[in-house]
Design a protein around this motif. Structure first.
Motif, PDB file in Angstrom:
ATOM      1  N   PRO B  37     -10.211 -17.633  -4.545  1.00 30.64           N
ATOM      2  CA  PRO B  37     -10.163 -16.130  -6.167  1.00 30.64           C
ATOM      3  C   PRO B  37      -9.971 -14.797  -4.911  1.00 30.64           C
ATOM      4  O   PRO B  37      -9.356 -14.526  -3.431  1.00 30.64           O
ATOM      5  N   GLN B  38      -9.057 -13.818  -6.191  1.00 33.60           N
ATOM      6  CA  GLN B  38      -7.983 -12.565  -5.129  1.00 33.60           C
ATOM      7  C   GLN B  38      -9.149 -11.424  -6.653  1.00 33.60           C
ATOM      8  O   GLN B  38      -8.977 -11.520  -6.997  1.00 33.60           O
ATOM      9  N   GLY B  39      -9.843 -10.370  -5.563  1.00 32.49           N
ATOM     10  CA  GLY B  39     -10.600  -9.416  -5.832  1.00 32.49           C
ATOM     11  C   GLY B  39     -10.317  -8.498  -6.934  1.00 32.49           C
ATOM     12  O   GLY B  39      -9.211  -8.150  -6.313  1.00 32.49           O
ATOM     13  N   GLY B  40     -10.182  -8.553  -8.632  1.00 29.63           N
ATOM     14  CA  GLY B  40      -9.958  -7.661  -9.052  1.00 29.63           C
ATOM     15  C   GLY B  40      -8.657  -7.996  -9.261  1.00 29.63           C
ATOM     16  O   GLY B  40      -7.424  -7.649 -10.227  1.00 29.63           O
ATOM     17  N   GLU B  85      -5.131   0.658  -2.953  1.00 27.68           N
ATOM     18  CA  GLU B  85      -5.061   0.955  -3.698  1.00 27.68           C
ATOM     19  C   GLU B  85      -5.243   0.710  -5.002  1.00 27.68           C
ATOM     20  O   GLU B  85      -6.022   1.515  -6.661  1.00 27.68           O
ATOM     21  N   THR B  86      -5.833  -0.762  -5.666  1.00 27.33           N
ATOM     22  CA  THR B  86      -6.041  -0.930  -6.435  1.00 27.33           C
ATOM     23  C   THR B  86      -7.628  -1.229  -6.111  1.00 27.33           C
ATOM     24  O   THR B  86      -8.236  -1.598  -7.789  1.00 27.33           O
ATOM     25  N   MET B  87      -8.435  -1.732  -5.313  1.00 23.91           N
ATOM     26  CA  MET B  87      -9.988  -2.426  -4.792  1.00 23.91           C
ATOM     27  C   MET B  87     -10.324  -1.152  -4.410  1.00 23.91           C
ATOM     28  O   MET B  87     -11.894  -1.029  -4.404  1.00 23.91           O
ATOM     29  N   GLY B  88      -9.800  -0.164  -3.814  1.00 24.88           N
ATOM     30  CA  GLY B  88     -11.052   1.088  -3.369  1.00 24.88           C
ATOM     31  C   GLY B  88     -10.818   0.159  -2.004  1.00 24.88           C
ATOM     32  O   GLY B  88     -10.322  -1.089  -1.315  1.00 24.88           O
ATOM     33  N   LYS B  89     -12.229   1.151  -0.789  1.00 26.63           N
ATOM     34  CA  LYS B  89     -12.107   0.321   0.526  1.00 26.63           C
ATOM     35  C   LYS B  89     -12.939  -0.439   0.941  1.00 26.63           C
ATOM     36  O   LYS B  89     -12.683  -1.636   1.543  1.00 26.63           O
ATOM     37  N   GLN B  90     -13.426  -0.560  -0.483  1.00 30.09           N
ATOM     38  CA  GLN B  90     -14.538  -2.241   0.072  1.00 30.09           C
ATOM     39  C   GLN B  90     -13.619  -3.180  -0.726  1.00 30.09           C
ATOM     40  O   GLN B  90     -13.727  -4.160   0.033  1.00 30.09           O
ATOM     41  N   GLY B  91     -13.228  -2.807  -1.695  1.00 29.48           N
ATOM     42  CA  GLY B  91     -11.386  -4.216  -1.567  1.00 29.48           C
ATOM     43  C   GLY B  91     -11.431  -4.111  -0.275  1.00 29.48           C
ATOM     44  O   GLY B  91     -10.596  -5.514  -0.372  1.00 29.48           O
ATOM     45  N   ARG B  92     -10.789  -3.104   0.088  1.00 31.16           N
ATOM     46  CA  ARG B  92      -9.771  -3.247   1.215  1.00 31.16           C
ATOM     47  C   ARG B  92     -10.041  -4.234   2.346  1.00 31.16           C
ATOM     48  O   ARG B  92      -9.713  -4.737   2.878  1.00 31.16           O
ATOM     49  N   ASP B  93     -11.543  -3.783   3.473  1.00 30.36           N
ATOM     50  CA  ASP B  93     -12.494  -3.641   4.017  1.00 30.36           C
ATOM     51  C   ASP B  93     -13.280  -5.293   3.765  1.00 30.36           C
ATOM     52  O   ASP B  93     -13.015  -6.002   4.750  1.00 30.36           O
ATOM     53  N   ASP B  99     -12.120 -13.141   0.436  1.00 29.15           N
ATOM     54  CA  ASP B  99     -11.135 -14.021  -0.789  1.00 29.15           C
ATOM     55  C   ASP B  99     -10.474 -14.982   0.363  1.00 29.15           C
ATOM     56  O   ASP B  99      -9.994 -15.950  -0.160  1.00 29.15           O
ATOM     57  N   ALA B 100     -10.105 -13.887   1.783  1.00 30.78           N
ATOM     58  CA  ALA B 100      -8.666 -15.491   2.437  1.00 30.78           C
ATOM     59  C   ALA B 100      -9.991 -15.680   3.277  1.00 30.78           C
ATOM     60  O   ALA B 100      -9.041 -17.385   3.273  1.00 30.78           O
TER      61      ALA B 100
END
Lengths: 99, 178
Positions: B37-40, B85-93, B99-100
């Motif tokens: 999976p890749q969030g967003g 930019e696309t998923m916010g800080k939660q997505g980034r961190d 997902d990785a």
């Protein structure tokens, strides 16, 4: 065939390990040091003028001890004590013989 | 191979033999990773396939937990700028890191089918890894995966342990049926 190992290879490994140890569990410190010894032995194996039969004979044991940390930490400690004892005995043999 | 058999055979390998990993197999490993999976649904995860022995050697030198003598590596990294930019800080961190991890596990499972071994590596020496591989600053190195053919002389895999499972509520044990 493996390429020739150099002291530089060991130096950069130890510097990377020093950085890594800041963030890793404390128990990984001894593991990194042991792997450093392993890499020193690789250098001695690659350079005939540095060849050391005792170190060469200890390489397998050191590698096995490194893996022990993942399996059983008490056994890891015992294995380290055994390793130290063997090195101490070798040092004594070398020191007394050369005196 | 039955999927359960693949799961059973999945393990970390710490000693590889001298065989080179074929390009097609590396591509199949990346395909497996891409199925994670890749969030967003945003393409923030990227892969660097390293099969040049000189670069593998340099990665090993600056990654202390890279104990195995792998012949190739896949570096999974995330574009943090795009992820934020696309998923916010939660997505980034968090999400991109989860997902990785899923992508790395897919690689480990595909490796079983391909007759390969893998070894996961994570170190705090990202700046050195970025410098060696020319990775831009906005990327995070998520995981380095050593790949190769398993040596016959490899140490036995470390035994796992049964999962700790709770039933409906934390502290209430789940009784397994098999």
């Amino acid at each position: 065939m493996e390429d020739k190992k150099t002291l530089f290879d060991v130096a950069i490994y130890l510097i990377s390990s020093a950085r890594d140890c800041l963030d890793e569990p404390a128990i990984y410190g001894p593991l990194r040091l042991l792997e450093g010894v392993n890499r020193v032995i690789e250098v001695s194996n690659s350079n005939p003028s540095l060849e050391d039969k005792f170190l060469n004979s200890m390489q397998k044991k050191i590698s096995e001890t490194v893996l022990e940390v993942m399996r059983d930490r008490n056994k890891f400690k015992d294995a380290l004590n055994d390793l130290l004892l063997e090195f101490a005995e070798e040092m004594k043999k070398r020191t007394i013989t050369s005196a | 191979m039955e999927f359960r058999e693949v799961l059973k055979k999945r393990s970390m390998c710490r000693n590889f033999d001298g065989r080179k990993v074929e390009r097609e197999k590396l591509e199949l490993l990346v395909y497996a990773a891409s199925r994670a999976p890749q969030g967003g649904n945003e393409p923030v995860r990227e892969y660097i396939l390293v099969d040049d022995a000189r670069y593998v050697k340099m990665l090993r030198a600056v990654s202390p937990s890279f104990l195995a003598n792998a012949k190739a590596t896949i570096v999974i990294c995330t574009d943090l700028k795009k992820a934020e930019e696309t998923m916010g800080k939660q997505g980034r961190d968090i999400l991109s890191l989860l997902d990785a991890g899923a992508a790395a596990e897919n690689i480990a499972l595909m490796a079983v089918e391909l007759g390969l071994g893998v070894s996961f590596v994570r170190s705090s020496t990202d700046e050195a890894v970025k410098s060696i591989l020319g990775i831009p600053a906005r990327y995070r190195i998520d995981i380095i995966i050593g790949i190769g053919y398993k040596s016959r002389n490899r140490p036995p895999p470390i035994k796992g342990f049964p999962p700790k499972v709770h039933h409906n509520m934390y502290g209430v044990g789940w009784e397994t049926s098999n």
